[in-house]
Design a protein around this motif. Sequence first.
Motif, PDB file in Angstrom:
ATOM      1  N   PHE A   7       5.598 -44.562 -60.663  1.00 20.77           N
ATOM      2  CA  PHE A   7       6.341 -43.528 -59.947  1.00 20.77           C
ATOM      3  C   PHE A   7       5.401 -42.599 -59.196  1.00 20.77           C
ATOM      4  O   PHE A   7       5.634 -42.268 -58.030  1.00 20.77           O
ATOM      5  N   ILE A   8       4.327 -42.178 -59.847  1.00 18.57           N
ATOM      6  CA  ILE A   8       3.378 -41.268 -59.199  1.00 18.57           C
ATOM      7  C   ILE A   8       2.694 -41.951 -58.030  1.00 18.57           C
ATOM      8  O   ILE A   8       2.503 -41.355 -56.974  1.00 18.57           O
ATOM      9  N   GLU A   9       2.326 -43.225 -58.182  1.00 21.96           N
ATOM     10  CA  GLU A   9       1.656 -43.941 -57.097  1.00 21.96           C
ATOM     11  C   GLU A   9       2.581 -44.144 -55.903  1.00 21.96           C
ATOM     12  O   GLU A   9       2.142 -44.136 -54.764  1.00 21.96           O
ATOM     13  N   LYS A  10       3.873 -44.322 -56.143  1.00 24.33           N
ATOM     14  CA  LYS A  10       4.816 -44.470 -55.032  1.00 24.33           C
ATOM     15  C   LYS A  10       5.041 -43.149 -54.313  1.00 24.33           C
ATOM     16  O   LYS A  10       5.263 -43.117 -53.115  1.00 24.33           O
ATOM     17  N   GLN A  11       4.990 -42.045 -55.042  1.00 23.82           N
ATOM     18  CA  GLN A  11       5.272 -40.745 -54.464  1.00 23.82           C
ATOM     19  C   GLN A  11       4.037 -40.061 -53.880  1.00 23.82           C
ATOM     20  O   GLN A  11       4.154 -39.120 -53.128  1.00 23.82           O
ATOM     21  N   SER A  12       2.862 -40.546 -54.226  1.00 20.04           N
ATOM     22  CA  SER A  12       1.649 -39.897 -53.724  1.00 20.04           C
ATOM     23  C   SER A  12       1.371 -40.329 -52.290  1.00 20.04           C
ATOM     24  O   SER A  12       2.040 -41.183 -51.730  1.00 20.04           O
ATOM     25  N   PHE A  13       0.346 -39.759 -51.707  1.00 17.04           N
ATOM     26  CA  PHE A  13       0.025 -40.011 -50.312  1.00 17.04           C
ATOM     27  C   PHE A  13      -0.829 -41.252 -50.112  1.00 17.04           C
ATOM     28  O   PHE A  13      -1.040 -41.675 -48.993  1.00 17.04           O
ATOM     29  N   GLY A  14      -1.404 -41.779 -51.159  1.00 19.80           N
ATOM     30  CA  GLY A  14      -2.246 -42.952 -51.039  1.00 19.80           C
ATOM     31  C   GLY A  14      -3.690 -42.637 -50.708  1.00 19.80           C
ATOM     32  O   GLY A  14      -4.438 -43.501 -50.272  1.00 19.80           O
ATOM     33  N   VAL A  15      -4.093 -41.402 -50.911  1.00 19.15           N
ATOM     34  CA  VAL A  15      -5.455 -40.991 -50.582  1.00 19.15           C
ATOM     35  C   VAL A  15      -6.451 -41.667 -51.523  1.00 19.15           C
ATOM     36  O   VAL A  15      -7.458 -42.220 -51.078  1.00 19.15           O
ATOM     37  N   CYS A  16      -6.187 -41.649 -52.804  1.00 22.12           N
ATOM     38  CA  CYS A  16      -7.112 -42.249 -53.765  1.00 22.12           C
ATOM     39  C   CYS A  16      -7.203 -43.758 -53.570  1.00 22.12           C
ATOM     40  O   CYS A  16      -8.283 -44.336 -53.691  1.00 22.12           O
ATOM     41  N   ASN A  17      -6.101 -44.382 -53.257  1.00 20.65           N
ATOM     42  CA  ASN A  17      -6.108 -45.814 -52.998  1.00 20.65           C
ATOM     43  C   ASN A  17      -6.918 -46.137 -51.752  1.00 20.65           C
ATOM     44  O   ASN A  17      -7.729 -47.074 -51.744  1.00 20.65           O
ATOM     45  N   SER A  44     -10.544 -26.645 -55.694  1.00 23.81           N
ATOM     46  CA  SER A  44     -10.935 -26.792 -54.285  1.00 23.81           C
ATOM     47  C   SER A  44     -10.809 -28.222 -53.760  1.00 23.81           C
ATOM     48  O   SER A  44     -10.537 -28.393 -52.575  1.00 23.81           O
ATOM     49  N   PRO A  45     -10.955 -29.289 -54.570  1.00 22.04           N
ATOM     50  CA  PRO A  45     -10.724 -30.632 -54.037  1.00 22.04           C
ATOM     51  C   PRO A  45      -9.268 -30.891 -53.646  1.00 22.04           C
ATOM     52  O   PRO A  45      -8.991 -31.835 -52.912  1.00 22.04           O
ATOM     53  N   VAL A  46      -8.366 -30.062 -54.102  1.00 24.85           N
ATOM     54  CA  VAL A  46      -6.963 -30.223 -53.715  1.00 24.85           C
ATOM     55  C   VAL A  46      -6.815 -30.004 -52.210  1.00 24.85           C
ATOM     56  O   VAL A  46      -6.054 -30.702 -51.536  1.00 24.85           O
ATOM     57  N   VAL A  47      -7.579 -29.070 -51.663  1.00 27.88           N
ATOM     58  CA  VAL A  47      -7.562 -28.824 -50.218  1.00 27.88           C
ATOM     59  C   VAL A  47      -8.076 -30.057 -49.488  1.00 27.88           C
ATOM     60  O   VAL A  47      -7.491 -30.496 -48.491  1.00 27.88           O
ATOM     61  N   LEU A  48      -9.152 -30.645 -49.991  1.00 21.88           N
ATOM     62  CA  LEU A  48      -9.695 -31.876 -49.411  1.00 21.88           C
ATOM     63  C   LEU A  48      -8.681 -33.017 -49.509  1.00 21.88           C
ATOM     64  O   LEU A  48      -8.512 -33.780 -48.556  1.00 21.88           O
ATOM     65  N   TYR A  49      -7.995 -33.116 -50.643  1.00 19.12           N
ATOM     66  CA  TYR A  49      -6.997 -34.160 -50.838  1.00 19.12           C
ATOM     67  C   TYR A  49      -5.872 -34.044 -49.804  1.00 19.12           C
ATOM     68  O   TYR A  49      -5.480 -35.030 -49.195  1.00 19.12           O
TER      69      TYR A  49
END
Length: 72
Positions: A7-17, A44-49
Amino acid sequence: MKRITDFIEKQSFGVCNALGNRLGFSTSSVRLSFIYASFFTFGSPVVLYFALAFWLNVRRAMRRQRSTVWDL
């Protein structure tokens, strides 16, 4: 746990992938690195994400608009 992860992977932006595929690391290690870095640097990495998520969405939109080089 697998259902929550899916569920989290479907809802996320795909940045980590995207970062994992680009750099040759596993997606879970990139995700854990973001989480650990967020705790140690107080978020602070949340801003980068979010900046990377915005950039990925812009790239996807540009690719959808132009299918070939000759569409300029």
